[in-house]
Write an enzyme that holds these catalytic residues in place. Structure first.
Site, PDB file in Angstrom:
ATOM      1  N   HIS A   1      68.020  29.638  37.386  1.00 43.32           N
ATOM      2  CA  HIS A   1      67.259  28.436  36.782  1.00 43.32           C
ATOM      3  C   HIS A   1      67.683  27.310  36.960  1.00 43.32           C
ATOM      4  O   HIS A   1      68.553  27.153  37.645  1.00 43.32           O
ATOM      5  CB  HIS A   1      67.297  28.938  35.163  1.00 43.32           C
ATOM      6  CG  HIS A   1      68.297  29.057  34.662  1.00 43.32           C
ATOM      7  ND1 HIS A   1      69.311  27.958  34.475  1.00 43.32           N
ATOM      8  CD2 HIS A   1      69.131  30.049  33.875  1.00 43.32           C
ATOM      9  CE1 HIS A   1      70.420  28.603  33.736  1.00 43.32           C
ATOM     10  NE2 HIS A   1      70.191  29.722  33.665  1.00 43.32           N
TER      11      HIS A   1
ATOM     12  N   HIS B   1      71.534  26.603  36.559  1.00 44.19           N
ATOM     13  CA  HIS B   1      72.531  26.776  37.894  1.00 44.19           C
ATOM     14  C   HIS B   1      72.103  25.598  39.101  1.00 44.19           C
ATOM     15  O   HIS B   1      73.318  25.253  39.842  1.00 44.19           O
ATOM     16  CB  HIS B   1      72.070  27.898  38.559  1.00 44.19           C
ATOM     17  CG  HIS B   1      72.220  29.416  37.566  1.00 44.19           C
ATOM     18  ND1 HIS B   1      71.074  30.012  37.139  1.00 44.19           N
ATOM     19  CD2 HIS B   1      73.009  29.901  36.721  1.00 44.19           C
ATOM     20  CE1 HIS B   1      71.244  30.997  36.291  1.00 44.19           C
ATOM     21  NE2 HIS B   1      72.409  30.757  36.129  1.00 44.19           N
TER      22      HIS B   1
ATOM     23  N   CYS C   1      82.032  41.809  26.511  1.00 48.46           N
ATOM     24  CA  CYS C   1      80.703  41.532  26.473  1.00 48.46           C
ATOM     25  C   CYS C   1      80.237  41.612  28.140  1.00 48.46           C
ATOM     26  O   CYS C   1      80.882  40.894  29.042  1.00 48.46           O
ATOM     27  CB  CYS C   1      80.621  40.169  26.178  1.00 48.46           C
ATOM     28  SG  CYS C   1      78.880  39.550  26.500  1.00 48.46           S
TER      29      CYS C   1
ATOM     30  N   CYS D   1      79.354  38.374  29.818  1.00 44.67           N
ATOM     31  CA  CYS D   1      80.331  37.539  30.223  1.00 44.67           C
ATOM     32  C   CYS D   1      81.304  37.947  31.004  1.00 44.67           C
ATOM     33  O   CYS D   1      82.000  37.564  31.801  1.00 44.67           O
ATOM     34  CB  CYS D   1      81.081  36.863  28.929  1.00 44.67           C
ATOM     35  SG  CYS D   1      80.415  35.794  27.658  1.00 44.67           S
TER      36      CYS D   1
ATOM     37  N   CYS E   1      78.278  38.671  20.602  1.00 49.30           N
ATOM     38  CA  CYS E   1      79.011  37.461  21.829  1.00 49.30           C
ATOM     39  C   CYS E   1      78.440  36.290  21.155  1.00 49.30           C
ATOM     40  O   CYS E   1      77.107  36.219  21.049  1.00 49.30           O
ATOM     41  CB  CYS E   1      78.834  37.942  23.049  1.00 49.30           C
ATOM     42  SG  CYS E   1      79.074  36.514  24.255  1.00 49.30           S
TER      43      CYS E   1
ATOM     44  N   HIS F   1      75.959  35.077  24.452  1.00 50.19           N
ATOM     45  CA  HIS F   1      74.928  35.804  24.730  1.00 50.19           C
ATOM     46  C   HIS F   1      73.995  36.239  23.587  1.00 50.19           C
ATOM     47  O   HIS F   1      72.965  36.816  23.799  1.00 50.19           O
ATOM     48  CB  HIS F   1      75.318  37.127  25.741  1.00 50.19           C
ATOM     49  CG  HIS F   1      75.657  36.525  26.869  1.00 50.19           C
ATOM     50  ND1 HIS F   1      76.998  36.167  27.444  1.00 50.19           N
ATOM     51  CD2 HIS F   1      74.979  36.158  28.157  1.00 50.19           C
ATOM     52  CE1 HIS F   1      77.111  35.923  28.581  1.00 50.19           C
ATOM     53  NE2 HIS F   1      76.107  35.900  29.136  1.00 50.19           N
TER      54      HIS F   1
ATOM     55  N   LYS G   1      71.793  26.676  24.892  1.00 50.81           N
ATOM     56  CA  LYS G   1      72.087  26.662  26.341  1.00 50.81           C
ATOM     57  C   LYS G   1      70.878  27.391  27.121  1.00 50.81           C
ATOM     58  O   LYS G   1      70.538  28.471  26.407  1.00 50.81           O
ATOM     59  CB  LYS G   1      73.286  27.507  26.645  1.00 50.81           C
ATOM     60  CG  LYS G   1      73.740  27.558  28.162  1.00 50.81           C
ATOM     61  CD  LYS G   1      74.941  28.412  28.289  1.00 50.81           C
ATOM     62  CE  LYS G   1      75.178  28.686  29.653  1.00 50.81           C
ATOM     63  NZ  LYS G   1      75.753  30.135  30.102  1.00 50.81           N
TER      64      LYS G   1
ATOM     65  N   LYS H   1      68.377  32.964  31.048  1.00 51.96           N
ATOM     66  CA  LYS H   1      67.485  33.744  31.452  1.00 51.96           C
ATOM     67  C   LYS H   1      67.394  34.885  30.616  1.00 51.96           C
ATOM     68  O   LYS H   1      66.451  35.498  29.950  1.00 51.96           O
ATOM     69  CB  LYS H   1      67.634  34.303  32.797  1.00 51.96           C
ATOM     70  CG  LYS H   1      67.233  33.672  33.880  1.00 51.96           C
ATOM     71  CD  LYS H   1      65.843  33.818  34.233  1.00 51.96           C
ATOM     72  CE  LYS H   1      65.139  32.900  35.101  1.00 51.96           C
ATOM     73  NZ  LYS H   1      63.898  33.208  35.470  1.00 51.96           N
TER      74      LYS H   1
END
Ligand code: MSP
Length: 528
Positions: A23, A26, A132, A135, A157, A160, A307, A310
């Site tokens: 995305h 990145h 996690c 992560c 987490c 996430h 943040k 995806k």
């Protein structure tokens, strides 16, 4: 301030997980690394830009299983269909692309583990903790939140927003706690080792509180690099992934190349700064190798204040933007609109507004007006400025000179947003200068011929400088401009022009024949 240009420059992005497609978060890291490395290359510095993919571990294994294929098949598919094509989508000039499933990586990781084991930095123990998978990390209780809704009663987490899993395993450990003092010393001796200061402070505080040893093997999965001294274990994915920066540059196989490249400037998102600024230098110290040159943590692209990711379904595909606006605009926009090191919100409205105002009407219009006037008034031949030059031309030349040197300084300080801000002083000054000088009025009377020559020359020479310093940011548009300026013939290839020398005055040869200018930033039809 005079800057010291290094002899060599090695910049690396994190290697990206192949559980999903890229995305724009990145793409942001990739573009920043590309622009910085193009700038250094165009400064005559021995430059290396490395990127790649992180393919082992639980996250990839589970995604592959959910899609009914082997992890390697999944990784191959994503690399070929999504991650390598991203390089072209963004017009990246990376020097290497490493995959952690490549033999060159696996064999060097094996060597590295053997070395640390032989040196006594690895021991066997047992671990129990919250893991996690998103992560790929054991989490300290302080990093967890109480779950809500579907996850009521579970620990989740904070990055996430998904439940962590309790893992209890026999593991191998890296004696990271041995390196607390040396790490603090490194942060002290090299105050800009971690940037920006907010991230540095957080990491210094974290290490000051004390370091645990790090669990570096897994026996519950087999998708990974086998531990050389115990084949029941594979290497913890982060431990081997971090090694990509040296396995790709020849550590363990090509010492000369390794010496030539290492150490690297590590560009990372702030979520993974700790891995790069704590674990990674400790690993290198244990092996007797130099730590990275610097760890620069950029901010996050946010959507709705969070943040972009995806897993939260907020990811935007880079091609959704490049298909409409082109790769140059993508590269420009993210580096201009977001202070490198801070978070930034993406919006289509802001992107279109800047595209119109800064690219189409600002830079694009300047280029097309100047090229068109030299064709119209001087048959496409760059005129001689000398007899008619006045203070207005001196002022424009002074802006070009000071903006270029400030931009160069900013690029060496890893501040591309500031470099663009400086470069835009040239665009704005040149546009204002044309408005004031009114070359179309001068052209009406032959008595003004020398003034017109001076005006046309001085904006053409400013465009020459702009083409050079903007080429790392916008390789396509600047190439078109370079061609239109006839500079390919009179000065040679654009990529061979030194960025930091671009501010010199009067470099565009008098008598150069201009070519046609293809539209730099065409009007866009937007359907969103
Ligand atoms: N595989 C690890 C890195 C290993 S490096 C030895 C990883 N991969 S990742 O694909 O999840 O993320 C790669 C990079 O993308 C990280 O630097 C991360 O910060 C960045 N980004 C992911 N989402 C982002 C945004 N929304 N905004 C900006 N950068 C983002 O972590």
């Amino acid at each position: 301030m005079a800057i010291t240009r290094p002899h060599s420059f090695f910049i690396a992005t994190p290697i990206f997980y192949v559980n999903d497609v890229p995305h724009i978060g990145h793409a942001y890291t990739e573009v920043a690394a590309d622009v910085l490395s193009r700038w250094m290359r165009q400064s005559g510095i021995d430059t290396w830009f490395l990127t790649g993919t992180d393919e082992h571990g639980q996250k990839i294994m589970r995604t592959a299983m959910a899609n009914g294929v082997s992890p390697k098949e999944w990784a191959d598919r994503l690399v070929e269909q999504a991650w390598k094509p991203l390089l072209a989508t963004l017009n990246l000039a990376n020097d290497d692309f490493i995959r952690t499933t490549e033999e060159r990586h696996e064999s060097a990781v094996t060597k590295f583990l053997t070395l640390l084991h032989d040196k006594g930095f690895i021991y066997q123990g047992e671990y129990e903790g919250f893991y996690c998978v998103g992560c790929e990390e054991y989490k300290a209780p302080g990093d967890l939140h109480e779950g809500q809704g579907d996850y009521e009663g579970q620990k989740v987490c904070e990055i996430h927003g998904r439940p962590v899993e309790v893992l209890k395993e026999e593991n191998y450990f890296f004696k990271m706690s041995d390196f607390q003092e040396r790490l603090l010393e490194l942060y002290r001796d090299q105050p800009d080792f971690i940037q920006p200061p907010s991230v540095r402070n957080e990491i210094v505080a974290f290490v000051t509180r004390g370091l645990d040893d790090l669990s570096i093997s897994r026996s519950n999965i087999d998708w990974g690099i086998e531990v050389p001294f115990d084949n029941r274990h594979v290497t913890y994915v982060w431990f081997e992934a971090l090694l990509n920066y040296i396995t790709a540059t020849g550590w363990g196989s090509d010492e000369a190349n390794f010496q030539r490249r290492w150490p690297a400037i590590q560009l990372v998102g702030k979520d993974i700064a700790r891995f790069h600024a704590v674990i990674w230098p400790a690993m290198l110290m244990a092996a007797g190798l130099k730590p990275p040159a610097k760890v620069f943590a950029h901010g996050w692209l946010l959507v709705g204040g969070e943040k972009m990711s995806k897993s939260k379904l907020t990811g935007i595909a880079p091609s959704a933007i490049t298909d409409v606006f082109g790769s140059d605009a993508f590269r420009y926009y993210f580096l201009r609109a977001i202070t490198f090191g801070s978070d930034g919100s993406f919006s289509w409205e802001d992107l279109s507004a800047r595209y119109e105002a800064e690219l189409a009407n600002g830079f694009g219009n300047l280029a097309s007006r100047v090229i068109a006037m030299i064709h119209r008034y001087r048959d496409g031949v760059v005129p001689n400025p000398s007899p008619g030059t006045s203070e207005a031309e001196d002022a424009l030349a002074a802006t070009v000179q000071s903006a270029v040197s400030a931009a160069d300084e900013a690029m060496h300080a890893l501040a591309p947003h500031e470099a663009l801000h400086q470069i835009w002083r040239i665009v704005d000054h040149a546009n204002g200068y044309i408005t004031e000088q009114e070359p179309w009025v001068l052209a009406k009377d032959d008595a003004n011929a020398e003034r017109l020559d001076a005006v046309l020359y001085s904006v053409a020479d400013a465009l020459r400088a702009l083409a050079i310093v903007l080429s790392p940011f916008m390789p396509e548009a600047t190439q078109k401009l370079w061609h239109a300026l006839g500079a390919e013939v009179s000065l040679g290839a654009l990529v061979n022009q030194r960025v930091f020398e671009a501010g010199a005055r009067g470099v565009l040869p008098v008598g150069s024949h201009l070519g046609e200018l293809e539209p730099l930033f065409p009007r866009v039809e937007q359907e969103k």
